[in-house]
Design a protein around this motif. Structure first.
Motif, mmCIF file in Angstrom:
data_model
loop_
_atom_site.group_PDB
_atom_site.id
_atom_site.type_symbol
_atom_site.label_atom_id
_atom_site.label_comp_id
_atom_site.label_asym_id
_atom_site.label_seq_id
_atom_site.Cartn_x
_atom_site.Cartn_y
_atom_site.Cartn_z
ATOM 1 N N GLY A 11 0.819 -1.203 0.000
ATOM 2 C CA GLY A 11 0.000 0.000 0.000
ATOM 3 C C GLY A 11 0.852 1.251 0.000
ATOM 4 N N PRO A 12 0.213 2.439 -0.167
ATOM 5 C CA PRO A 12 0.957 3.700 -0.192
ATOM 6 C C PRO A 12 1.677 3.957 1.132
ATOM 7 N N ASP A 13 2.870 4.565 1.057
ATOM 8 C CA ASP A 13 3.602 4.919 2.265
ATOM 9 C C ASP A 13 2.823 5.927 3.105
ATOM 10 N N LEU A 14 1.899 6.630 2.453
ATOM 11 C CA LEU A 14 1.091 7.631 3.146
ATOM 12 C C LEU A 14 0.249 7.016 4.261
ATOM 13 N N HIS A 15 0.084 5.704 4.237
ATOM 14 C CA HIS A 15 -0.804 5.037 5.191
ATOM 15 C C HIS A 15 -0.077 4.441 6.391
ATOM 16 N N ASN A 16 1.228 4.588 6.452
ATOM 17 C CA ASN A 16 1.982 3.939 7.534
ATOM 18 C C ASN A 16 1.545 4.400 8.918
ATOM 19 N N TYR A 17 1.100 5.654 9.003
ATOM 20 C CA TYR A 17 0.698 6.184 10.311
ATOM 21 C C TYR A 17 -0.561 5.508 10.854
ATOM 22 N N LYS A 18 -1.273 4.778 9.995
ATOM 23 C CA LYS A 18 -2.517 4.135 10.414
ATOM 24 C C LYS A 18 -2.287 2.806 11.125
ATOM 25 N N THR A 19 -1.060 2.306 11.079
ATOM 26 C CA THR A 19 -0.756 1.046 11.749
ATOM 27 C C THR A 19 -1.099 1.146 13.231
ATOM 28 N N GLY A 20 -1.807 0.150 13.727
ATOM 29 C CA GLY A 20 -2.179 0.135 15.140
ATOM 30 C C GLY A 20 -3.560 0.676 15.428
ATOM 31 N N THR A 21 -4.205 1.300 14.420
ATOM 32 C CA THR A 21 -5.574 1.787 14.611
ATOM 33 C C THR A 21 -6.505 0.599 14.862
ATOM 34 N N PRO A 22 -7.367 0.677 15.892
ATOM 35 C CA PRO A 22 -8.284 -0.434 16.173
ATOM 36 C C PRO A 22 -9.068 -0.869 14.936
ATOM 37 N N THR A 23 -9.198 -2.162 14.770
ATOM 38 C CA THR A 23 -9.874 -2.692 13.578
ATOM 39 C C THR A 23 -11.005 -3.648 13.979
ATOM 40 N N ALA A 24 -11.613 -4.275 12.985
ATOM 41 C CA ALA A 24 -12.769 -5.177 13.186
ATOM 42 C C ALA A 24 -13.963 -4.416 13.745
ATOM 43 N N GLY A 25 -14.040 -3.102 13.451
ATOM 44 C CA GLY A 25 -15.156 -2.290 13.936
ATOM 45 C C GLY A 25 -16.497 -2.688 13.367
ATOM 46 N N GLY A 26 -16.481 -3.478 12.289
ATOM 47 C CA GLY A 26 -17.738 -3.933 11.706
ATOM 48 C C GLY A 26 -18.543 -4.819 12.636
ATOM 49 N N ILE A 27 -17.882 -5.406 13.620
ATOM 50 C CA ILE A 27 -18.580 -6.288 14.570
ATOM 51 C C ILE A 27 -19.797 -5.590 15.157
ATOM 52 N N LEU A 28 -19.599 -4.340 15.563
ATOM 53 C CA LEU A 28 -20.660 -3.641 16.288
ATOM 54 C C LEU A 28 -21.849 -3.302 15.403
ATOM 55 N N PHE A 29 -21.596 -2.751 14.214
ATOM 56 C CA PHE A 29 -22.772 -2.418 13.387
ATOM 57 C C PHE A 29 -23.450 -3.676 12.848
ATOM 58 N N ILE A 30 -22.722 -4.779 12.739
ATOM 59 C CA ILE A 30 -23.357 -6.042 12.348
ATOM 60 C C ILE A 30 -24.261 -6.538 13.470
ATOM 61 N N LEU A 31 -23.733 -6.552 14.697
ATOM 62 C CA LEU A 31 -24.515 -7.035 15.839
ATOM 63 C C LEU A 31 -25.781 -6.216 16.051
ATOM 64 N N ILE A 32 -25.665 -4.899 15.954
ATOM 65 C CA ILE A 32 -26.826 -4.025 16.140
ATOM 66 C C ILE A 32 -27.855 -4.271 15.036
ATOM 67 N N SER A 33 -27.386 -4.358 13.801
ATOM 68 C CA SER A 33 -28.291 -4.594 12.672
ATOM 69 C C SER A 33 -29.004 -5.934 12.803
ATOM 70 N N VAL A 34 -28.244 -6.969 13.137
ATOM 71 C CA VAL A 34 -28.841 -8.308 13.276
ATOM 72 C C VAL A 34 -29.828 -8.345 14.436
ATOM 73 N N LEU A 35 -29.495 -7.686 15.537
ATOM 74 C CA LEU A 35 -30.403 -7.639 16.698
ATOM 75 C C LEU A 35 -31.751 -7.058 16.310
ATOM 76 N N PHE A 36 -31.738 -5.902 15.657
ATOM 77 C CA PHE A 36 -32.999 -5.277 15.261
ATOM 78 C C PHE A 36 -33.676 -6.059 14.148
ATOM 79 N N GLY A 37 -32.885 -6.720 13.319
ATOM 80 C CA GLY A 37 -33.454 -7.552 12.271
ATOM 81 C C GLY A 37 -34.229 -8.726 12.844
ATOM 82 N N VAL A 38 -33.683 -9.320 13.908
ATOM 83 C CA VAL A 38 -34.372 -10.427 14.586
ATOM 84 C C VAL A 38 -35.675 -9.932 15.204
ATOM 85 N N ILE A 39 -35.618 -8.775 15.847
ATOM 86 C CA ILE A 39 -36.811 -8.204 16.479
ATOM 87 C C ILE A 39 -37.901 -7.931 15.438
#
Length: 295
Positions: free
Chosen positions: A37-65
């Motif tokens: 990837g671009p060298d411009l992105h090196n500063y992003k190393t260490g940023t918390p990831t897998a944030g999709g977990i939360l919007f998936i869980l919320i969406s699925v919860l309301f979808g079940v309801i």
């Protein structure tokens, strides 16, 4: 009453994301930036990831309801699971590469087959097809869309904003409240993902959103709408195919880097400019198509 869940989805995610980000930082669950990837992105190393977990869980919860079609919930959950496994493998290896490509692809095909099996056979672009051809077509589309969003997820906010501009017009066209609930949860995530991002959706989020978008189209027999609401995702994917093909056949790169958002980044465009223009173009094409369909 159902509309109430749209606001609740946004507010709940907005409240929980700061807590989730803090937890990920404590657990040292951060992104590893791919070396090519671009060298411009090196500063992003260490940023918390897998944030999709939360919007998936919320969406699925309301979808079940709300008792939405099972295929919607499974598309988010199953492809989110593949992404989560990929993100965990990446963190464990301390490398941007998580699962092996064949492992991810095989799981995508298996899960896509499961999703397609839940739907009855419908015409494709108005043409009656056999069950076998129907299965092959939609497995290809679901896997392709999942990977397309994943490829687009290379700049802060890009995949999320393009997804919003794709699913909102689609949801309004089909008058589906669940699509808007998912959009609301993702919009809340974008409060923390827009540059400079405090969290990334990871493969957990991108693979799930792409699969959901394609499954939504499959359920509503709207493959034409999928094409015109997901133009940027398609262009991003084609840019990779063109770049790889050109290099292998002619030993020449047509773009400075692919996917194409990196090409513009290396031309000197700011991330915010690329995200704004790409999302704007996608929204314009999507709305034009929706207006045409409703005319």
């Amino acid at each position: 009453m159902e509309a109430y869940f749209i606001g609740l989805s946004f507010v709940l995610a907005a409240i929980l994301y700061p807590l989730f980000i803090r937890m990920l930082k404590i657990k040292n669950i951060g992104q590893y930036i791919r070396e090519e990837g671009p060298d411009l992105h090196n500063y992003k190393t260490g940023t918390p990831t897998a944030g999709g977990i939360l919007f998936i869980l919320i969406s699925v919860l309301f979808g079940v309801i709300l008792k939405v079609p099972l295929v919607f919930l499974l598309s988010l959950s199953l492809f989110g699971l593949i992404g989560f496994m990929d993100d965990v493998a990446s963190i464990y290896k301390k490398d941007a590469l998580g699962l092996k490509a064949w492992q991810k692809f095989l799981l995508q095909i298996i899960f896509a087959f499961g999703l397609v099996s839940l739907e009855s056979t419908k015409p494709i672009f108005g043409v009656e097809v056999s069950r076998t051809l129907y299965n092959i077509f939609w497995i290809f589309v679901i896997v392709g869309a999942s990977n397309a969003v994943n490829l687009t997820d290379g700049l802060d906010g890009l995949a999320g904003w393009v997804f919003i501009t794709a699913i909102l017009p689609f949801g309004f066209l089909k008058q589906d409240i669940f699509a808007i609930i998912v959009a609301a949860a993702v919009l809340s995530f974008l409060l923390y993902n827009t540059r400079p991002a405090s969290i990334f959706m990871g493969d957990t989020g991108s693979l799930a959103l792409g699969a959901f978008l394609a499954t939504f189209a499959m359920h509503y027999n709207a493959e034409d709408a999928l094409v015109f609401t997901s133009t940027i995702f398609i262009v991003e994917t084609l840019s990779v195919i063109i770049q790889v093909s050109s290099f292998k056949l002619f030993n020449k790169r047509l773009f400075k880097m692919s996917p194409i958002h990196h090409h513009f980044e290396l031309l000197g465009w700011k991330e915010e400019k690329i995200v704004g223009i790409f999302a704007g173009i996608n929204l314009l094409i999507a709305l034009t198509f929706i207006v045409y369909k409703m005319w």
